[in-house]
Design an enzyme around this catalytic site. Structure first.
Site, short mmCIF file in Angstrom:
data_model
loop_
_atom_site.label_atom_id
_atom_site.label_comp_id
_atom_site.label_asym_id
_atom_site.label_seq_id
_atom_site.Cartn_x
_atom_site.Cartn_y
_atom_site.Cartn_z
N GLY A 281 10.27 13.78 -6.60
CA GLY A 281 9.07 13.19 -7.18
C GLY A 281 9.37 12.54 -8.52
O GLY A 281 10.49 12.60 -9.03
N ASP A 322 2.18 3.44 -11.98
CA ASP A 322 2.74 4.80 -11.90
C ASP A 322 2.37 5.66 -13.10
O ASP A 322 2.45 6.89 -13.02
CB ASP A 322 4.27 4.73 -11.82
CG ASP A 322 4.78 4.40 -10.43
OD1 ASP A 322 3.97 3.99 -9.57
OD2 ASP A 322 6.00 4.55 -10.19
N HIS A 454 1.76 -12.29 23.23
CA HIS A 454 2.65 -11.58 24.14
C HIS A 454 3.97 -12.31 24.26
O HIS A 454 3.97 -13.53 24.40
CB HIS A 454 2.01 -11.47 25.53
CG HIS A 454 2.94 -10.84 26.53
ND1 HIS A 454 3.13 -9.48 26.57
CD2 HIS A 454 3.74 -11.37 27.48
CE1 HIS A 454 4.00 -9.19 27.53
NE2 HIS A 454 4.40 -10.32 28.10
P1 FAD Z 1 7.58 0.34 -13.23
O1 FAD Z 1 8.00 -0.48 -12.09
O2 FAD Z 1 8.26 1.64 -13.45
O3 FAD Z 1 7.75 -0.58 -14.51
C1 FAD Z 1 7.54 -0.11 -15.80
C2 FAD Z 1 8.26 -1.02 -16.77
O4 FAD Z 1 7.84 -0.70 -18.09
C3 FAD Z 1 9.78 -0.86 -16.77
O5 FAD Z 1 10.38 -2.13 -16.67
C4 FAD Z 1 10.09 -0.22 -18.12
O6 FAD Z 1 11.32 -0.65 -18.65
C5 FAD Z 1 8.95 -0.74 -18.96
N1 FAD Z 1 8.61 0.10 -20.12
C6 FAD Z 1 8.32 1.42 -20.14
N2 FAD Z 1 7.97 1.80 -21.38
C7 FAD Z 1 8.07 0.70 -22.15
C8 FAD Z 1 7.82 0.45 -23.54
N3 FAD Z 1 7.39 1.40 -24.35
N4 FAD Z 1 8.03 -0.81 -24.00
C9 FAD Z 1 8.46 -1.81 -23.17
N5 FAD Z 1 8.69 -1.62 -21.87
C10 FAD Z 1 8.49 -0.38 -21.37
N6 FAD Z 1 6.98 1.44 -3.92
C11 FAD Z 1 6.54 0.68 -2.89
O7 FAD Z 1 5.36 0.32 -2.86
N7 FAD Z 1 7.39 0.33 -1.88
C12 FAD Z 1 8.68 0.70 -1.86
O8 FAD Z 1 9.41 0.36 -0.93
C13 FAD Z 1 9.16 1.50 -2.92
N8 FAD Z 1 10.44 1.90 -2.94
C14 FAD Z 1 10.88 2.66 -3.99
C15 FAD Z 1 12.20 3.09 -3.96
C16 FAD Z 1 12.68 3.87 -5.00
C17 FAD Z 1 14.11 4.34 -4.96
C18 FAD Z 1 11.83 4.20 -6.08
C19 FAD Z 1 12.34 5.01 -7.23
C20 FAD Z 1 10.52 3.78 -6.11
C21 FAD Z 1 10.03 3.01 -5.05
N9 FAD Z 1 8.71 2.58 -5.01
C22 FAD Z 1 8.26 1.85 -3.96
C23 FAD Z 1 7.77 2.89 -6.10
C24 FAD Z 1 7.61 1.69 -7.04
O9 FAD Z 1 8.88 1.34 -7.54
C25 FAD Z 1 6.68 2.04 -8.18
O10 FAD Z 1 5.46 2.52 -7.67
C26 FAD Z 1 6.40 0.81 -9.03
O11 FAD Z 1 7.60 0.30 -9.57
C27 FAD Z 1 5.43 1.13 -10.16
O12 FAD Z 1 5.20 -0.02 -10.89
P2 FAD Z 1 4.77 0.04 -12.43
O13 FAD Z 1 4.57 -1.36 -12.84
O14 FAD Z 1 3.67 1.00 -12.60
O15 FAD Z 1 6.02 0.67 -13.19
P1 NAI Z 2 8.14 12.43 -2.89
O1 NAI Z 2 6.96 12.97 -3.58
O2 NAI Z 2 7.98 11.40 -1.86
O3 NAI Z 2 8.97 13.61 -2.23
C1 NAI Z 2 9.45 14.69 -2.97
C2 NAI Z 2 9.81 15.81 -2.01
O4 NAI Z 2 10.56 16.77 -2.72
C3 NAI Z 2 8.58 16.50 -1.44
O5 NAI Z 2 8.71 16.62 -0.05
C4 NAI Z 2 8.60 17.85 -2.15
O6 NAI Z 2 8.05 18.89 -1.38
C5 NAI Z 2 10.08 18.06 -2.37
N1 NAI Z 2 10.41 18.96 -3.47
C6 NAI Z 2 9.81 19.04 -4.68
N2 NAI Z 2 10.42 19.98 -5.45
C7 NAI Z 2 11.43 20.49 -4.70
C8 NAI Z 2 12.43 21.47 -4.93
N3 NAI Z 2 12.51 22.13 -6.09
N4 NAI Z 2 13.31 21.76 -3.93
C9 NAI Z 2 13.24 21.08 -2.75
N5 NAI Z 2 12.31 20.15 -2.47
C10 NAI Z 2 11.43 19.84 -3.44
O7 NAI Z 2 9.10 11.93 -4.08
P2 NAI Z 2 10.37 10.99 -4.09
O8 NAI Z 2 11.01 10.93 -2.76
O9 NAI Z 2 11.16 11.42 -5.27
O10 NAI Z 2 9.76 9.58 -4.39
C11 NAI Z 2 8.92 9.39 -5.52
C12 NAI Z 2 7.87 8.39 -5.25
O11 NAI Z 2 8.43 7.08 -5.26
C13 NAI Z 2 7.22 8.50 -3.88
O12 NAI Z 2 6.23 9.48 -3.84
C14 NAI Z 2 6.63 7.13 -3.73
O13 NAI Z 2 5.43 7.08 -4.44
C15 NAI Z 2 7.67 6.26 -4.40
N6 NAI Z 2 8.53 5.67 -3.38
C16 NAI Z 2 7.97 4.87 -2.43
C17 NAI Z 2 8.74 4.32 -1.44
C18 NAI Z 2 8.08 3.50 -0.40
O14 NAI Z 2 6.92 3.14 -0.57
N7 NAI Z 2 8.75 3.16 0.70
C19 NAI Z 2 10.18 4.53 -1.37
C20 NAI Z 2 10.66 5.43 -2.38
C21 NAI Z 2 9.85 5.94 -3.35
#
Ligand code: FAD
Ligand code: NAI
Length: 475
Positions: A281, A322, A454
């Site tokens: 998470g 986020d 289709h």
């Molecule tokens: P962020 O993208 O985190 O952007 C915040 C920005 O603020 C950053 O650039 C940071 O540098 C900047 N910042 C922070 N504090 C300051 C400050 N004080 N001054 C200036 N700049 C600052 N979501 C999906 O919908 N689909 C996906 O496929 C997906 N895949 C993911 C895969 C991974 C591995 C991860 C980790 C996340 C994934 N997510 C996915 C989640 C998605 O990345 C986030 O929900 C999204 O980026 C949130 O957008 P945001 O604009 O709130 O914040």
């Molecule tokens: P997640 O919330 O999806 O999954 C975390 C998992 O870790 C849960 O199943 C939880 O039960 C488990 N967990 C928590 N504490 C634990 C512990 N101590 N030991 C073992 N298991 C434990 O979080 P994740 O995968 O880190 O991703 C974070 C967020 O990023 C997602 O919730 C999503 O919002 C975003 N994301 C979205 C993607 C997409 O839209 N395709 C892709 C990747 C990330």
């Protein structure tokens, strides 16, 4: 004298950069401040999503899926490949290039929309007559003032206590996206979205992958029938998923990482791996923002407190994405960014939390919108369910991708669609039809009566809608 803007956005992730562009479209003078640096120290707008999230993970998922297809499925088509191998360095360089294209794209969009971009960290300095003063430190060093502030500072990966990320052996999503060679043994803690996507990437490339999950149920937020089907598919592919575990001490040394854990029966176990990804998470990020300077309130999780309209406790200070409550998804952040810009302009910005789709980009893909069967049961809602397997879909057969199903849940009395759940090929694209249908409060019958091309995977959606009324035509 600080430079004055109508709207200043802190953070250029999907929440922030979209809020900035929409604000500029609405006629405001806009600045966006972001601190993310690329490998040369230059600006890299796009946030987590572009730099270490959605975009690079999907680039690696595509590369590894291509490798998996070439290694295991091309032969079914009569295509024989000898000496197949993977150049991980090239794969990572391609991913970096995809990221850069997106960074550059956002800088271009800022120019096009006359958004002033500052590369640096913003922190609240003071409330002033002109609104709020922000100090920028980093490549840009100055003070700016904004009448409206939109905070979009995103989130960071949550570490396990006692096992900080070193990004060499114990990896967050950041390190997980730049492992330099295929690890023989890869461990993941948490079988959530990142665990499954990253586990899939490295499993396809040849790692032996073990996932340790604390909860007794697999993908607890997903409709149970869909989660079961996905679990079966992932296990068959070779992902080792251990549920109901307690993770204990984690030791990292020259030979790799050793994780002490207890299985569902309470038996002590040890997992020895070359790399460990911790994906348990994410936590809202307000590091360096200095919210106390102006009295901006956070909740107990460290998220900025907002109401349904993304208003904080301070007048004219908003927060999106986020760093606030709700799902941590890029498209949710974007929708909030647009809605806030429109509210600042006196319009009626709107985000429908009931129709935010979720997608997990594994193979098969998992996608859903609305309520699960378990949520409807818990709420005492009377519903009808209909499912249709991809096995019975002509296009899926032609593609050789027949695992999974589409599932519709509709109100028993009105037939209104309450949830759609998909596990299978291109679920990420198919779910859009369900989102549109639910936004327009369509009934299952509406989808069942619409002409679908289709042969197409979308016919499985139509058939699942027909199944609600027990009248599938092809199954
Ligand atoms: P962020 O993208 O985190 O952007 C915040 C920005 O603020 C950053 O650039 C940071 O540098 C900047 N910042 C922070 N504090 C300051 C400050 N004080 N001054 C200036 N700049 C600052 N979501 C999906 O919908 N689909 C996906 O496929 C997906 N895949 C993911 C895969 C991974 C591995 C991860 C980790 C996340 C994934 N997510 C996915 C989640 C998605 O990345 C986030 O929900 C999204 O980026 C949130 O957008 P945001 O604009 O709130 O914040
Ligand atoms: P997640 O919330 O999806 O999954 C975390 C998992 O870790 C849960 O199943 C939880 O039960 C488990 N967990 C928590 N504490 C634990 C512990 N101590 N030991 C073992 N298991 C434990 O979080 P994740 O995968 O880190 O991703 C974070 C967020 O990023 C997602 O919730 C999503 O919002 C975003 N994301 C979205 C993607 C997409 O839209 N395709 C892709 C990747 C990330």
């Amino acid at each position: 004298m600080s430079t004055q803007f109508d709207v200043i956005v802190i953070g250029a992730g999907p929440g922030g950069y979209i809020a900035a562009i929409r604000s500029a479209q609405l006629g405001f003078t806009v600045a966006c401040i972001d601190e993310w640096k690329n490998s040369n120290g230059g600006p890299a707008p796009g946030g987590t999503c572009t730099n270490v999230g959605c975009i690079p993970s999907k680039a690696l998922l595509q590369s590894s899926e291509n490798f998996d297809q070439a290694g295991h499925h091309f032969a079914d088509h009569g295509i024989n490949i000898k000496g197949l191998d993977i150049d991980v360095g090239k794969m990572l360089a391609r991913k970096d290039q995809v990221v850069k294209q997106n960074n550059d794209g956002i800088l271009f969009l800022f120019k096009k929309n006359k958004v002033t971009f500052f590369h640096g960290r913003a922190s609240f300095a003071a409330k002033s007559d002109a609104g709020y003063e922000l100090k920028i430190s980093g490549a840009a060093e100055e003070t700016v003032a904004g009448k409206h502030i939109i905070v979009a500072t995103g989130s960071n990966a949550r570490a396990l206590p006692g096992a900080p990320f070193d990004e060499e052996s114990i990896l967050s999503n950041d390190g997980a996206l730049r492992i330099q060679g295929v690890p023989k043994r890869l461990g993941l803690i948490g079988s959530g979205v990142i665990g499954l996507e990253m586990g899939s990437v490295w499993r396809r490339l040849g790692s032996a992958v073990t996932v340790l999950e604390a909860l007794p149920t697999f993908l607890g937020a997903v409709d149970e029938q869909i989660a079961k089907e996905a679990h079966k598919a992932f296990t068959r592919q070779g992902l080792k998923i251990e549920l109901d575990v307690k993770v204990g001490a984690i030791k990292s040394g020259k030979k790799g990482v050793s994780v002490a854990w207890t299985n569902a029966k309470g038996e002590a176990q040890t997992l020895e791996v070359d790399k460990l990804i911790v994906s348990i998470g994410r936590v809202p990020n307000t590091i360096g923002l200095n919210p106390d300077a102006v009295g901006l309130k956070l909740d107990e999780r460290g998220a900025i407190l907002v109401d349904d309209e993304c208003k904080t406790n301070l007048p004219d200070v908003w927060a999106v994405g986020d760093v606030v409550r709700g799902p941590m998804l890029a498209h949710k952040a974007e929708e909030e960014g647009v809605a806030v810009a429109e509210r600042i302009a006196g319009q009626h910005g709107h985000v429908n939390f009931n129709t935010i789709p979720w997608v997990i980009y594994t193979s098969p893909e998992i996608a859903w919108v609305g309520q699960t069967e378990q949520q409807l049961q818990a709420a005492g809602v009377k519903y009808k369910a209909g499912t249709f397997p991809f096995m019975a879909n002509g296009r899926a057969r032609a593609m050789g991708d027949t695992i999974g199903m589409v599932k519709f849940l509709a109100d028993a009395a009105t037939d209104e669609i309450l949830g759609v759940h998909i596990v299978g090929p291109m679920a990420s694209e198919l779910i859009s039809e369900a989102v549109v249908a639910m936004e327009f409060r369509a009934s299952a019958e509406d989808i069942a009566r619409i002409c679908h091309a289709h042969p197409s995977l979308s016919e499985a959606t139509k058939e699942a809608a027909l199944a609600v009324d027990k009248r599938t035509l092809n199954f």
